[in-house]
Write an enzyme that holds these catalytic residues in place. Sequence first.
Site, PDB file in Angstrom:
ATOM      1  N   ASP A 175      34.066  18.963  36.132  1.00 21.21           N
ATOM      2  CA  ASP A 175      33.827  20.367  36.498  1.00 21.21           C
ATOM      3  C   ASP A 175      34.769  20.779  37.628  1.00 21.21           C
ATOM      4  OD1 ASP A 175      32.625  18.952  38.513  1.00 21.21           O
ATOM      5  OD2 ASP A 175      30.682  19.969  38.393  1.00 21.21           O
ATOM      6  N   SER A 176      35.624  19.828  38.088  1.00 22.38           N
ATOM      7  CA  SER A 176      36.712  20.196  38.996  1.00 22.38           C
ATOM      8  C   SER A 176      37.681  21.152  38.298  1.00 22.38           C
ATOM      9  CB  SER A 176      37.454  18.947  39.499  1.00 22.38           C
ATOM     10  OG  SER A 176      37.815  18.114  38.416  1.00 22.38           O
ATOM     11  N   GLU A 216      25.259  14.891  38.357  1.00 24.67           N
ATOM     12  CA  GLU A 216      25.201  14.514  39.767  1.00 24.67           C
ATOM     13  C   GLU A 216      23.758  14.359  40.220  1.00 24.67           C
ATOM     14  OE1 GLU A 216      27.472  17.332  42.095  1.00 24.67           O
ATOM     15  OE2 GLU A 216      29.284  17.027  40.886  1.00 24.67           O
ATOM     16  N   ASP A 231      31.546  16.564  32.185  1.00 24.99           N
ATOM     17  CA  ASP A 231      30.586  16.947  33.229  1.00 24.99           C
ATOM     18  C   ASP A 231      29.619  18.007  32.729  1.00 24.99           C
ATOM     19  OD1 ASP A 231      30.858  15.492  35.567  1.00 24.99           O
ATOM     20  OD2 ASP A 231      32.485  16.736  36.344  1.00 24.99           O
ATOM     21  N   LYS A 254      28.263  13.455  32.184  1.00 27.21           N
ATOM     22  CA  LYS A 254      28.078  12.996  33.569  1.00 27.21           C
ATOM     23  C   LYS A 254      27.282  14.061  34.319  1.00 27.21           C
ATOM     24  CE  LYS A 254      31.618  12.889  36.815  1.00 27.21           C
ATOM     25  NZ  LYS A 254      31.120  13.851  37.831  1.00 27.21           N
ATOM     26  N   GLU A 272      31.445   8.818  45.024  1.00 30.76           N
ATOM     27  CA  GLU A 272      32.493   9.638  45.641  1.00 30.76           C
ATOM     28  C   GLU A 272      32.376   9.641  47.158  1.00 30.76           C
ATOM     29  OE1 GLU A 272      33.036  13.466  43.820  1.00 30.76           O
ATOM     30  OE2 GLU A 272      34.440  14.146  45.368  1.00 30.76           O
TER      31      GLU A 272
HETATM   32  O1  KIV Z   1      34.816  16.905  38.461  1.00 31.65           O
HETATM   33  C1  KIV Z   1      35.482  15.923  38.826  1.00 31.65           C
HETATM   34  O2  KIV Z   1      36.712  15.909  38.791  1.00 31.65           O
HETATM   35  C2  KIV Z   1      34.762  14.745  39.298  1.00 31.65           C
HETATM   36  C3  KIV Z   1      35.576  13.649  39.891  1.00 31.65           C
HETATM   37  C4  KIV Z   1      36.005  14.002  41.258  1.00 31.65           C
HETATM   38  C5  KIV Z   1      34.878  12.352  39.853  1.00 31.65           C
HETATM   39  O3  KIV Z   1      33.580  14.687  39.243  1.00 31.65           O
END
Ligand code: KIV
Length: 272
Positions: free
Chosen positions: A52-53, A123, A91, A121, A190
């Site tokens: 989600d980055s 959090e 994510d 994934k 992280e």
């Molecule tokens: O969204 C992302 O890029 C991440 C990484 C920093 C692990 O969760």
Amino acid sequence: MSALNKEYKRVTVKSLVEMKSNDEKISMLTAYDYTMAKIVDNAGIDVILVGDSASNVMAGHETTLPITLDQMIYHASGVVRAAKRALIVVDLPFGSYQSDPKEALRSSIRIMKESGGHAVKLEGGKEIKDSIKKILNAGIPVMGHLGLTPQSIYKFGTYTVRAKEEEEAEKLIQDALFLEKSGCFAIVLEKVPASLAKKVASKLTIPIIGIGAGNGVDGQVLVLHDLLGMTHEFNPRFLRRYLNLHDLMTEAVGNYVKDVKAVDFPNESEQY
Ligand code: KIV
């Protein structure tokens, strides 16, 4: 590739656990589109994270919060079309799994059906236990994410190192053990102290993939655009830039502009 390392036609969640037990480090990078994912996959990456980055890197938002489920599915679909070997983890974006387990499952099913990704994934630890169970019960592999969890940035207030204090470190260990017991196949850790990350990796049989968590873990993940030096403003200590694509691209585009203005492009051999 060392002679000890097994070649995988397609990396699976099982392969990652096997890599950990064989002491083979796991390589993971983000990708958000077809072209980049093809390069990353051909280079031999084990796991591609459609992170989600993308909210920061692709859309220019300040945080990861605004990206939507539809947008994540769009990014993931391109990656899935490109990657032939890597395991593709997608994510779950903010707001798509926290409110109730049924919604978490619906969001995960949409990701799996509409993008073709291989795992999700999310959090957090025990606070989202019902959502994790619901997704896993549907046969969808889940990767956890502990330590600095960017979707909670407004709770933390900063992006500094997490779990430096005893109490938070203990909670993180308990959460990691909980995620393993629940059936998660791996955990991203992280921005936590290297000694803590190493301790977690040695306590768990599932792989711990670190970002800013030292080298005592089972694998590493970075944001692709950071590694390539396309992003300029982001300079955390854990980041190793392998290229300065920002400057190389700026120079290339500048040269193109110059050539167009000077009527040097296209030349005789570049026209019909
Ligand atoms: O969204 C992302 O890029 C991440 C990484 C920093 C692990 O969760």
